[in-house]
Motif scaffolding. Structure first.
Motif, PDB file in Angstrom:
ATOM      1  N   GLU A   1      87.078  59.300   8.427  1.00 22.96           N
ATOM      2  CA  GLU A   1      86.937  60.111   9.639  1.00 22.96           C
ATOM      3  C   GLU A   1      86.793  59.191  10.837  1.00 22.96           C
ATOM      4  OE1 GLU A   1      84.865  64.260   9.179  1.00 22.96           O
ATOM      5  OE2 GLU A   1      83.642  62.715   8.218  1.00 22.96           O
ATOM      6  N   GLY A   2      87.388  59.609  11.959  1.00 19.44           N
ATOM      7  CA  GLY A   2      87.249  58.868  13.201  1.00 19.44           C
ATOM      8  C   GLY A   2      86.001  59.311  13.947  1.00 19.44           C
ATOM      9  N   LYS A   3      85.876  58.856  15.172  1.00 22.25           N
ATOM     10  CA  LYS A   3      84.690  59.172  15.976  1.00 22.25           C
ATOM     11  C   LYS A   3      84.782  60.521  16.666  1.00 22.25           C
ATOM     12  CE  LYS A   3      83.581  54.390  16.649  1.00 22.25           C
ATOM     13  NZ  LYS A   3      82.941  53.407  17.451  1.00 22.25           N
ATOM     14  N   MET A   4      86.014  61.047  16.789  1.00 21.56           N
ATOM     15  CA  MET A   4      86.210  62.333  17.467  1.00 21.56           C
ATOM     16  C   MET A   4      86.581  63.393  16.436  1.00 21.56           C
ATOM     17  SD  MET A   4      88.310  60.743  20.758  1.00 21.56           S
ATOM     18  CE  MET A   4      89.376  62.107  20.790  1.00 21.56           C
TER      19      MET A   4
ATOM     20  N   PHE B   1      96.360  52.863  11.430  1.00 20.46           N
ATOM     21  CA  PHE B   1      96.836  53.940  12.277  1.00 20.46           C
ATOM     22  C   PHE B   1      95.669  54.857  12.613  1.00 20.46           C
ATOM     23  CE2 PHE B   1     100.241  52.640   9.500  1.00 20.46           C
ATOM     24  CZ  PHE B   1     101.320  52.498  10.353  1.00 20.46           C
ATOM     25  N   THR B   2      95.677  55.408  13.822  1.00 21.57           N
ATOM     26  CA  THR B   2      94.735  56.447  14.218  1.00 21.57           C
ATOM     27  C   THR B   2      95.500  57.757  14.231  1.00 21.57           C
ATOM     28  OG1 THR B   2      93.469  54.903  15.572  1.00 21.57           O
ATOM     29  CG2 THR B   2      93.158  57.252  16.015  1.00 21.57           C
ATOM     30  N   LEU B   3      95.014  58.737  13.482  1.00 19.74           N
ATOM     31  CA  LEU B   3      95.655  60.044  13.388  1.00 19.74           C
ATOM     32  C   LEU B   3      94.811  61.048  14.152  1.00 19.74           C
ATOM     33  CD1 LEU B   3      96.336  59.962   9.541  1.00 19.74           C
ATOM     34  CD2 LEU B   3      97.871  59.229  11.374  1.00 19.74           C
TER      35      LEU B   3
ATOM     36  N   GLN C   1      90.030  63.515  14.093  1.00 22.21           N
ATOM     37  CA  GLN C   1      90.564  62.164  14.198  1.00 22.21           C
ATOM     38  C   GLN C   1      90.269  61.437  12.888  1.00 22.21           C
ATOM     39  OE1 GLN C   1      88.629  58.895  16.445  1.00 22.21           O
ATOM     40  NE2 GLN C   1      90.526  58.872  17.634  1.00 22.21           N
ATOM     41  N   TYR C   2      91.284  60.764  12.366  1.00 18.63           N
ATOM     42  CA  TYR C   2      91.142  60.022  11.123  1.00 18.63           C
ATOM     43  C   TYR C   2      91.750  58.642  11.293  1.00 18.63           C
ATOM     44  CZ  TYR C   2      90.052  64.559   9.213  1.00 18.63           C
ATOM     45  OH  TYR C   2      89.467  65.775   8.983  1.00 18.63           O
ATOM     46  N   LEU C   3      91.229  57.705  10.539  1.00 21.46           N
ATOM     47  CA  LEU C   3      91.733  56.341  10.532  1.00 21.46           C
ATOM     48  C   LEU C   3      92.436  56.118   9.193  1.00 21.46           C
ATOM     49  CD1 LEU C   3      88.512  54.670  11.940  1.00 21.46           C
ATOM     50  CD2 LEU C   3      90.488  55.535  13.213  1.00 21.46           C
ATOM     51  N   LEU C   4      93.694  55.723   9.255  1.00 22.83           N
ATOM     52  CA  LEU C   4      94.502  55.464   8.062  1.00 22.83           C
ATOM     53  C   LEU C   4      94.775  53.977   7.983  1.00 22.83           C
ATOM     54  CD1 LEU C   4      96.395  56.312   5.693  1.00 22.83           C
ATOM     55  CD2 LEU C   4      98.205  56.589   7.419  1.00 22.83           C
TER      56      LEU C   4
END
Length: 87
Positions: free
Chosen positions: A26-29, A51-53, A32-35
Motif C-alpha cells: 500500500e502507498g501513502k495515499m 512503479f507507483t499505481l 495508491q500501491y507500490l509495485l
C-alpha cells in the motif's frame, strides 16, 4: 478504521530462464500501491523496476502482480530494462 493490506508477492515465469518477483505494498495515499518487479535470470537478480499505481483497487493490483506477462506496458518496461534502454 481500515485494515492494512498484507503485501502481495508472486513469482511469474516469463520464459525458460526469466522470472519476475512481483511485490505490492500500500502507498501513502488512498488507492495508491507500490509495485516492485525484481527480475531474475537463471535465479540471479538482474535488476529492479518500481512503479507507483494510483487509482487501482486491491483486487486489480493483486491481479496485475499475478499476471505480469499479460500486461503489455510492464512487459515492454522489462524488455527495455533488460535491453539497457532505461536510464
Amino acid at each position: 478504521m481500515s485494515v492494512a493490506m498484507e503485501p502481495i508477492r508472486h513469482i511469474s515465469k516469463i520464459d525458460r530462464q526469466l522470472r519476475v518477483l512481483s511485490e505490492v505494498w500500500e502507498g501513502k495515499m488512498d488507492n495508491q500501491y507500490l509495485l516492485r518487479l525484481t527480475l531474475m535470470y537463471q535465479n540471479h537478480s538482474m535488476g529492479r523496476l518500481d512503479f507507483t499505481l494510483n487509482g487501482y483497487g486491491e483486487p486489480d493490483v493483486a491481479s496485475l502482480a499475478q499476471n505480469i506477462q499479460s500486461n503489455d506496458y510492464l512487459m515492454r518496461e522489462i524488455d527495455d530494462y533488460l535491453s539497457g534502454e532505461i536510464e
